[in-house]
Enzyme design. Structure first.
Site, PDB file in Angstrom:
ATOM      1  N   ASP A 101       0.806  -1.220   0.000  1.00 23.16           N
ATOM      2  CA  ASP A 101       0.000   0.000   0.000  1.00 23.16           C
ATOM      3  C   ASP A 101       0.841   1.274   0.000  1.00 23.16           C
ATOM      4  OD1 ASP A 101      -2.595  -1.070  -0.163  1.00 23.16           O
ATOM      5  OD2 ASP A 101      -2.506  -1.653   1.942  1.00 23.16           O
ATOM      6  N   ASP A 163      -6.048  -5.257  -4.899  1.00 24.15           N
ATOM      7  CA  ASP A 163      -5.885  -3.857  -4.486  1.00 24.15           C
ATOM      8  C   ASP A 163      -4.630  -3.225  -5.082  1.00 24.15           C
ATOM      9  OD1 ASP A 163      -7.016  -5.771  -2.632  1.00 24.15           O
ATOM     10  OD2 ASP A 163      -7.332  -4.144  -1.193  1.00 24.15           O
TER      11      ASP A 163
END
Length: 384
Positions: A101, A163
Protein backbone atom coordinates in the site's frame (compact mmCIF):
# COMPACT_ATOMS: atom_id res chain seq x y z
CA UNK A 1 7.48 20.42 -11.99
CA UNK A 2 4.01 21.89 -11.49
CA UNK A 3 1.42 20.48 -13.88
CA UNK A 4 -1.31 22.47 -15.57
CA UNK A 5 -4.79 21.05 -15.32
CA UNK A 6 -7.26 21.17 -18.18
CA UNK A 7 -9.88 23.90 -18.27
CA UNK A 8 -12.93 23.72 -16.04
CA UNK A 9 -15.98 22.03 -17.53
CA UNK A 10 -19.53 23.26 -17.16
CA UNK A 11 -20.69 20.88 -14.45
CA UNK A 12 -24.27 19.82 -13.84
CA UNK A 13 -26.11 21.71 -11.08
CA UNK A 14 -26.03 18.73 -8.74
CA UNK A 15 -22.22 18.50 -9.13
CA UNK A 16 -21.84 22.18 -8.23
CA UNK A 17 -24.06 21.73 -5.20
CA UNK A 18 -22.28 18.57 -4.07
CA UNK A 19 -18.88 20.25 -4.40
CA UNK A 20 -19.96 23.32 -2.43
CA UNK A 21 -21.42 21.20 0.35
CA UNK A 22 -18.30 19.04 0.43
CA UNK A 23 -16.01 22.07 0.80
CA UNK A 24 -18.13 23.48 3.64
CA UNK A 25 -18.24 20.17 5.45
CA UNK A 26 -14.53 19.39 5.15
CA UNK A 27 -13.76 22.87 6.45
CA UNK A 28 -15.65 21.83 9.61
CA UNK A 29 -14.26 18.32 9.94
CA UNK A 30 -10.68 19.37 9.22
CA UNK A 31 -10.75 21.56 12.31
CA UNK A 32 -10.97 18.40 14.43
CA UNK A 33 -9.13 15.86 12.28
CA UNK A 34 -6.27 18.14 11.33
CA UNK A 35 -3.08 16.40 10.16
CA UNK A 36 -4.17 12.96 11.35
CA UNK A 37 -5.21 9.81 9.51
CA UNK A 38 -8.93 8.90 9.60
CA UNK A 39 -10.14 5.51 8.42
CA UNK A 40 -13.71 4.57 9.37
CA UNK A 41 -16.40 6.59 11.10
CA UNK A 42 -17.90 5.21 14.29
CA UNK A 43 -20.83 6.95 15.93
CA UNK A 44 -20.44 9.90 13.59
CA UNK A 45 -16.74 10.49 14.29
CA UNK A 46 -13.79 9.31 12.23
CA UNK A 47 -11.48 6.98 14.15
CA UNK A 48 -7.90 8.15 13.69
CA UNK A 49 -5.27 5.55 12.86
CA UNK A 50 -1.47 5.46 13.14
CA UNK A 51 0.45 6.90 10.17
CA UNK A 52 1.48 3.44 8.95
CA UNK A 53 -2.14 2.37 8.41
CA UNK A 54 -2.88 1.73 4.72
CA UNK A 55 -5.48 4.48 4.41
CA UNK A 56 -3.13 7.26 5.53
CA UNK A 57 -2.98 8.87 2.09
CA UNK A 58 -6.69 9.32 1.48
CA UNK A 59 -7.38 12.24 3.82
CA UNK A 60 -4.49 14.40 2.56
CA UNK A 61 -5.34 13.30 -0.99
CA UNK A 62 -8.90 14.55 -0.51
CA UNK A 63 -7.57 17.83 0.87
CA UNK A 64 -5.32 18.31 -2.17
CA UNK A 65 -8.29 17.86 -4.50
CA UNK A 66 -10.27 20.48 -2.61
CA UNK A 67 -7.27 22.81 -2.46
CA UNK A 68 -6.79 22.73 -6.21
CA UNK A 69 -10.50 22.84 -6.95
CA UNK A 70 -11.06 25.92 -4.81
CA UNK A 71 -7.86 27.77 -5.60
CA UNK A 72 -8.12 29.66 -2.32
CA UNK A 73 -4.84 30.03 -0.45
CA UNK A 74 -6.71 31.14 2.67
CA UNK A 75 -8.26 27.71 3.15
CA UNK A 76 -6.33 25.25 5.38
CA UNK A 77 -6.40 22.28 3.00
CA UNK A 78 -2.86 22.56 1.61
CA UNK A 79 -1.28 23.21 5.00
CA UNK A 80 -2.92 20.14 6.54
CA UNK A 81 -2.06 17.92 3.56
CA UNK A 82 1.60 18.93 3.71
CA UNK A 83 1.73 18.29 7.44
CA UNK A 84 0.33 14.80 6.85
CA UNK A 85 3.06 14.19 4.27
CA UNK A 86 5.70 15.18 6.79
CA UNK A 87 4.26 12.81 9.39
CA UNK A 88 4.54 9.94 6.93
CA UNK A 89 8.32 10.28 6.92
CA UNK A 90 8.48 8.14 10.06
CA UNK A 91 6.76 5.37 8.10
CA UNK A 92 8.89 5.80 4.97
CA UNK A 93 12.00 5.45 7.10
CA UNK A 94 10.61 2.50 9.05
CA UNK A 95 11.04 -0.35 6.59
CA UNK A 96 9.13 -3.00 8.55
CA UNK A 97 5.96 -0.89 8.38
CA UNK A 98 5.88 -0.80 4.57
CA UNK A 99 3.87 -3.12 2.35
CA UNK A 100 2.11 -3.00 -1.04
CA UNK A 101 0.00 0.00 0.00
CA UNK A 102 3.01 2.27 -0.45
CA UNK A 103 1.25 3.50 -3.58
CA UNK A 104 -1.95 4.51 -1.81
CA UNK A 105 0.09 6.41 0.74
CA UNK A 106 2.59 8.35 -1.40
CA UNK A 107 0.70 8.79 -4.67
CA UNK A 108 -1.93 10.79 -2.82
CA UNK A 109 0.58 12.79 -0.77
CA UNK A 110 4.05 13.26 -2.25
CA UNK A 111 3.26 12.61 -5.91
CA UNK A 112 0.24 14.91 -5.75
CA UNK A 113 2.20 17.63 -3.95
CA UNK A 114 5.00 17.37 -6.49
CA UNK A 115 2.60 17.50 -9.44
CA UNK A 116 0.91 20.61 -8.08
CA UNK A 117 3.81 22.49 -6.54
CA UNK A 118 7.14 20.94 -7.47
CA UNK A 119 9.61 20.50 -4.64
CA UNK A 120 12.51 18.11 -4.36
CA UNK A 121 11.50 16.75 -0.96
CA UNK A 122 8.18 15.45 -2.25
CA UNK A 123 9.87 14.03 -5.33
CA UNK A 124 12.49 12.32 -3.18
CA UNK A 125 9.85 10.78 -0.93
CA UNK A 126 7.84 9.46 -3.85
CA UNK A 127 10.89 7.94 -5.56
CA UNK A 128 12.02 6.35 -2.32
CA UNK A 129 8.54 4.84 -1.92
CA UNK A 130 8.66 3.58 -5.52
CA UNK A 131 11.97 1.84 -4.84
CA UNK A 132 10.49 0.09 -1.82
CA UNK A 133 7.44 -0.97 -3.83
CA UNK A 134 9.59 -2.29 -6.67
CA UNK A 135 11.61 -4.23 -4.11
CA UNK A 136 8.51 -6.27 -3.22
CA UNK A 137 8.38 -7.80 -6.70
CA UNK A 138 8.57 -11.60 -6.87
CA UNK A 139 10.44 -12.48 -10.07
CA UNK A 140 9.29 -16.11 -10.21
CA UNK A 141 5.59 -15.31 -9.93
CA UNK A 142 5.60 -11.86 -11.55
CA UNK A 143 3.68 -10.26 -8.71
CA UNK A 144 4.17 -7.59 -6.09
CA UNK A 145 3.89 -9.16 -2.68
CA UNK A 146 1.02 -7.91 -0.54
CA UNK A 147 1.30 -7.85 3.23
CA UNK A 148 4.10 -8.63 5.65
CA UNK A 149 3.64 -11.31 8.33
CA UNK A 150 1.07 -10.25 10.91
CA UNK A 151 2.52 -12.57 13.56
CA UNK A 152 5.81 -14.29 14.23
CA UNK A 153 6.33 -17.36 12.08
CA UNK A 154 3.56 -16.55 9.60
CA UNK A 155 4.42 -16.92 5.92
CA UNK A 156 2.39 -14.83 3.49
CA UNK A 157 5.34 -14.17 1.18
CA UNK A 158 3.39 -15.55 -1.79
CA UNK A 159 0.26 -13.46 -1.39
CA UNK A 160 -0.84 -10.96 -4.03
CA UNK A 161 -4.09 -8.97 -3.98
CA UNK A 162 -6.20 -7.08 -6.51
CA UNK A 163 -5.88 -3.86 -4.49
CA UNK A 164 -2.30 -3.52 -5.70
CA UNK A 165 -3.53 -2.64 -9.19
CA UNK A 166 -4.10 0.82 -7.69
CA UNK A 167 -0.58 0.97 -6.23
CA UNK A 168 1.45 0.32 -9.40
CA UNK A 169 0.77 3.80 -10.87
CA UNK A 170 3.51 4.93 -8.46
CA UNK A 171 5.94 2.86 -10.53
CA UNK A 172 4.70 4.30 -13.82
CA UNK A 173 5.18 7.79 -12.40
CA UNK A 174 8.73 6.90 -11.30
CA UNK A 175 9.66 5.78 -14.81
CA UNK A 176 8.29 8.97 -16.34
CA UNK A 177 10.09 11.05 -13.74
CA UNK A 178 13.48 9.35 -13.93
CA UNK A 179 13.55 7.80 -17.39
CA UNK A 180 14.42 4.44 -15.81
CA UNK A 181 12.18 1.74 -17.37
CA UNK A 182 12.65 -0.78 -14.57
CA UNK A 183 9.76 0.68 -12.59
CA UNK A 184 7.30 0.35 -15.47
CA UNK A 185 8.64 -3.15 -16.24
CA UNK A 186 7.59 -4.26 -12.77
CA UNK A 187 4.26 -2.47 -13.04
CA UNK A 188 3.42 -4.17 -16.33
CA UNK A 189 4.57 -7.57 -15.11
CA UNK A 190 2.29 -7.31 -12.08
CA UNK A 191 -0.66 -6.14 -14.16
CA UNK A 192 -0.03 -9.05 -16.51
CA UNK A 193 -0.45 -11.37 -13.53
CA UNK A 194 -3.71 -9.61 -12.69
CA UNK A 195 -4.99 -10.40 -16.19
CA UNK A 196 -3.84 -14.01 -15.99
CA UNK A 197 -4.89 -14.99 -12.48
CA UNK A 198 -7.27 -12.42 -11.00
CA UNK A 199 -9.74 -11.49 -13.74
CA UNK A 200 -12.15 -14.30 -14.58
CA UNK A 201 -13.66 -14.84 -18.02
CA UNK A 202 -16.95 -13.18 -16.98
CA UNK A 203 -15.17 -10.04 -15.75
CA UNK A 204 -15.47 -10.82 -12.05
CA UNK A 205 -12.32 -10.55 -9.96
CA UNK A 206 -10.58 -12.53 -7.22
CA UNK A 207 -9.28 -10.76 -4.12
CA UNK A 208 -6.25 -12.86 -3.11
CA UNK A 209 -4.10 -15.27 -5.08
CA UNK A 210 -1.50 -17.20 -3.10
CA UNK A 211 1.55 -18.22 -5.07
CA UNK A 212 4.36 -20.51 -4.06
CA UNK A 213 6.89 -17.79 -3.37
CA UNK A 214 9.79 -20.03 -4.42
CA UNK A 215 8.44 -21.45 -7.69
CA UNK A 216 5.93 -18.75 -8.58
CA UNK A 217 3.20 -21.32 -9.23
CA UNK A 218 -0.39 -20.58 -8.15
CA UNK A 219 -1.13 -22.37 -4.88
CA UNK A 220 -4.70 -21.32 -4.07
CA UNK A 221 -7.35 -18.61 -4.30
CA UNK A 222 -8.44 -16.96 -1.06
CA UNK A 223 -11.65 -15.06 -0.40
CA UNK A 224 -10.07 -12.29 1.65
CA UNK A 225 -12.55 -9.48 2.16
CA UNK A 226 -15.05 -11.11 -0.16
CA UNK A 227 -17.58 -13.77 0.79
CA UNK A 228 -15.45 -16.62 -0.56
CA UNK A 229 -12.67 -17.60 -2.99
CA UNK A 230 -15.00 -17.57 -6.00
CA UNK A 231 -17.29 -14.72 -5.00
CA UNK A 232 -17.14 -11.21 -6.44
CA UNK A 233 -16.18 -8.68 -3.78
CA UNK A 234 -17.40 -5.37 -5.13
CA UNK A 235 -14.53 -3.19 -3.94
CA UNK A 236 -12.05 -5.64 -5.44
CA UNK A 237 -13.95 -5.31 -8.70
CA UNK A 238 -13.73 -1.53 -8.37
CA UNK A 239 -9.98 -1.69 -7.75
CA UNK A 240 -9.74 -3.64 -11.01
CA UNK A 241 -12.02 -1.25 -12.94
CA UNK A 242 -9.89 1.74 -12.02
CA UNK A 243 -6.50 -0.01 -11.81
CA UNK A 244 -6.77 -1.65 -15.24
CA UNK A 245 -8.01 1.60 -16.78
CA UNK A 246 -5.02 3.43 -15.33
CA UNK A 247 -2.72 0.70 -16.62
CA UNK A 248 -4.23 1.10 -20.09
CA UNK A 249 -3.67 4.85 -19.94
CA UNK A 250 -0.06 4.48 -18.80
CA UNK A 251 0.89 1.85 -21.36
CA UNK A 252 -1.44 2.34 -24.32
CA UNK A 253 -1.98 -1.43 -24.39
CA UNK A 254 -5.22 -2.58 -26.00
CA UNK A 255 -5.38 -5.80 -23.98
CA UNK A 256 -5.45 -3.78 -20.77
CA UNK A 257 -8.14 -1.47 -22.14
CA UNK A 258 -10.21 -4.48 -23.17
CA UNK A 259 -9.81 -5.99 -19.71
CA UNK A 260 -10.86 -2.72 -18.08
CA UNK A 261 -13.99 -2.71 -20.24
CA UNK A 262 -14.70 -6.36 -19.43
CA UNK A 263 -14.50 -5.79 -15.67
CA UNK A 264 -16.51 -2.57 -15.98
CA UNK A 265 -19.30 -4.37 -17.83
CA UNK A 266 -19.47 -7.00 -15.10
CA UNK A 267 -19.53 -4.33 -12.37
CA UNK A 268 -22.31 -2.37 -14.05
CA UNK A 269 -24.36 -5.51 -14.75
CA UNK A 270 -24.47 -6.29 -11.02
CA UNK A 271 -25.67 -2.92 -9.74
CA UNK A 272 -29.04 -2.53 -8.05
CA UNK A 273 -31.60 0.11 -8.93
CA UNK A 274 -29.79 2.91 -7.09
CA UNK A 275 -26.46 2.10 -8.82
CA UNK A 276 -24.52 1.58 -5.57
CA UNK A 277 -23.14 -1.96 -5.18
CA UNK A 278 -23.71 -4.56 -2.52
CA UNK A 279 -20.53 -5.41 -0.62
CA UNK A 280 -20.10 -8.65 -2.64
CA UNK A 281 -22.00 -9.37 -5.84
CA UNK A 282 -22.14 -13.11 -5.09
CA UNK A 283 -22.82 -12.98 -1.37
CA UNK A 284 -25.97 -14.56 0.05
CA UNK A 285 -29.00 -12.42 -0.68
CA UNK A 286 -29.68 -11.77 3.00
CA UNK A 287 -26.35 -9.95 3.32
CA UNK A 288 -26.72 -7.80 0.22
CA UNK A 289 -28.56 -5.12 2.16
CA UNK A 290 -25.02 -4.11 3.11
CA UNK A 291 -23.77 -1.82 0.40
CA UNK A 292 -20.26 -0.61 -0.20
CA UNK A 293 -20.45 3.02 -1.21
CA UNK A 294 -16.64 3.15 -1.41
CA UNK A 295 -16.70 0.54 -4.19
CA UNK A 296 -19.20 2.65 -6.10
CA UNK A 297 -17.14 5.81 -5.75
CA UNK A 298 -13.90 4.12 -6.83
CA UNK A 299 -15.49 2.43 -9.83
CA UNK A 300 -17.11 5.71 -10.89
CA UNK A 301 -13.68 7.35 -11.11
CA UNK A 302 -12.43 4.48 -13.23
CA UNK A 303 -15.44 4.71 -15.53
CA UNK A 304 -14.95 8.45 -16.04
CA UNK A 305 -11.32 7.83 -17.02
CA UNK A 306 -12.31 4.90 -19.23
CA UNK A 307 -14.62 7.25 -21.13
CA UNK A 308 -11.54 9.30 -22.06
CA UNK A 309 -9.67 6.29 -23.48
CA UNK A 310 -12.29 4.59 -25.64
CA UNK A 311 -13.60 5.70 -29.06
CA UNK A 312 -16.19 8.50 -28.94
CA UNK A 313 -19.03 6.13 -29.77
CA UNK A 314 -18.37 4.22 -26.54
CA UNK A 315 -17.41 7.11 -24.28
CA UNK A 316 -20.85 8.41 -23.37
CA UNK A 317 -21.94 5.07 -21.91
CA UNK A 318 -19.04 4.87 -19.49
CA UNK A 319 -19.22 8.54 -18.57
CA UNK A 320 -22.97 8.44 -17.93
CA UNK A 321 -22.55 5.31 -15.80
CA UNK A 322 -19.87 6.97 -13.67
CA UNK A 323 -21.94 10.10 -13.28
CA UNK A 324 -25.04 8.07 -12.40
CA UNK A 325 -23.20 6.30 -9.57
CA UNK A 326 -21.81 9.56 -8.17
CA UNK A 327 -25.17 11.29 -8.38
CA UNK A 328 -26.80 8.45 -6.46
CA UNK A 329 -24.05 8.59 -3.83
CA UNK A 330 -24.73 12.30 -3.42
CA UNK A 331 -28.52 12.10 -3.37
CA UNK A 332 -29.04 8.80 -1.54
CA UNK A 333 -25.87 8.30 0.53
CA UNK A 334 -24.51 11.79 1.06
CA UNK A 335 -24.13 13.19 4.58
CA UNK A 336 -23.45 16.90 4.80
CA UNK A 337 -24.77 17.82 8.24
CA UNK A 338 -22.85 18.08 11.49
CA UNK A 339 -23.98 14.78 13.00
CA UNK A 340 -21.59 12.69 10.86
CA UNK A 341 -18.00 13.40 9.77
CA UNK A 342 -18.06 11.09 6.75
CA UNK A 343 -19.21 12.40 3.38
CA UNK A 344 -20.92 9.25 2.10
CA UNK A 345 -22.69 6.65 4.20
CA UNK A 346 -22.99 2.86 3.96
CA UNK A 347 -19.48 1.67 3.28
CA UNK A 348 -18.42 -1.89 4.14
CA UNK A 349 -14.77 -2.40 4.95
CA UNK A 350 -14.42 -6.08 5.95
CA UNK A 351 -17.59 -8.15 6.20
CA UNK A 352 -15.91 -11.54 6.87
CA UNK A 353 -14.30 -10.09 10.00
CA UNK A 354 -17.39 -7.96 10.78
CA UNK A 355 -15.26 -4.82 10.86
CA UNK A 356 -16.44 -1.33 9.92
CA UNK A 357 -19.71 -2.35 8.31
CA UNK A 358 -22.31 0.14 7.14
CA UNK A 359 -20.19 3.18 7.98
CA UNK A 360 -18.44 5.99 6.09
CA UNK A 361 -14.90 5.10 4.98
CA UNK A 362 -12.23 7.66 4.19
CA UNK A 363 -11.36 6.06 0.86
CA UNK A 364 -15.02 6.22 -0.13
CA UNK A 365 -15.00 9.91 0.71
CA UNK A 366 -11.78 10.40 -1.26
CA UNK A 367 -13.07 8.75 -4.44
CA UNK A 368 -16.37 10.60 -4.14
CA UNK A 369 -14.47 13.90 -4.11
CA UNK A 370 -12.21 12.76 -6.95
CA UNK A 371 -15.28 11.83 -8.96
CA UNK A 372 -16.79 15.27 -8.40
CA UNK A 373 -13.47 16.86 -9.35
CA UNK A 374 -13.39 14.85 -12.58
CA UNK A 375 -16.91 15.96 -13.44
CA UNK A 376 -15.97 19.59 -12.77
CA UNK A 377 -12.78 19.35 -14.85
CA UNK A 378 -9.66 21.42 -14.28
CA UNK A 379 -8.20 18.82 -11.96
CA UNK A 380 -4.85 17.11 -11.44
CA UNK A 381 -5.36 13.39 -10.85
CA UNK A 382 -2.56 11.85 -8.75
CA UNK A 383 -2.81 8.34 -10.24
CA UNK A 384 -2.37 9.57 -13.80
Amino acid sequence: MKTTAVSRLEAAPWVKDAWEQTVKKVLRTSARIGAEFPHASQGGTYVLEAPHWWTAGFWPGLLWLLHEGQGDANLPFREIAEECELKLDEVLDGYDRLDHDIGFMWILTSVMNYKLNGGEESRRRALKAANYLMGRFNLKGNFIRAWNPWSEGEDNSGWAIIDCAMNVPLLQWATRETGDPRYSHVAEAHIGTVLKHFVRTDGSVRHIVRFDSQSGEVAEFIGGQGYGPESAWSRGTAWAVYGLTLAAKHTGRKDLLDAAKQVSHFFLSQLPEDSVPAWDFRAPEETKRLRDSSAGACAACGLLLLAELVPPAEASGYRSAGERILKSLYENYGSFGEEEEGLILHGTSHYPERKNMDVPLIYGDYFFVEGLARLRGGVTIPWE
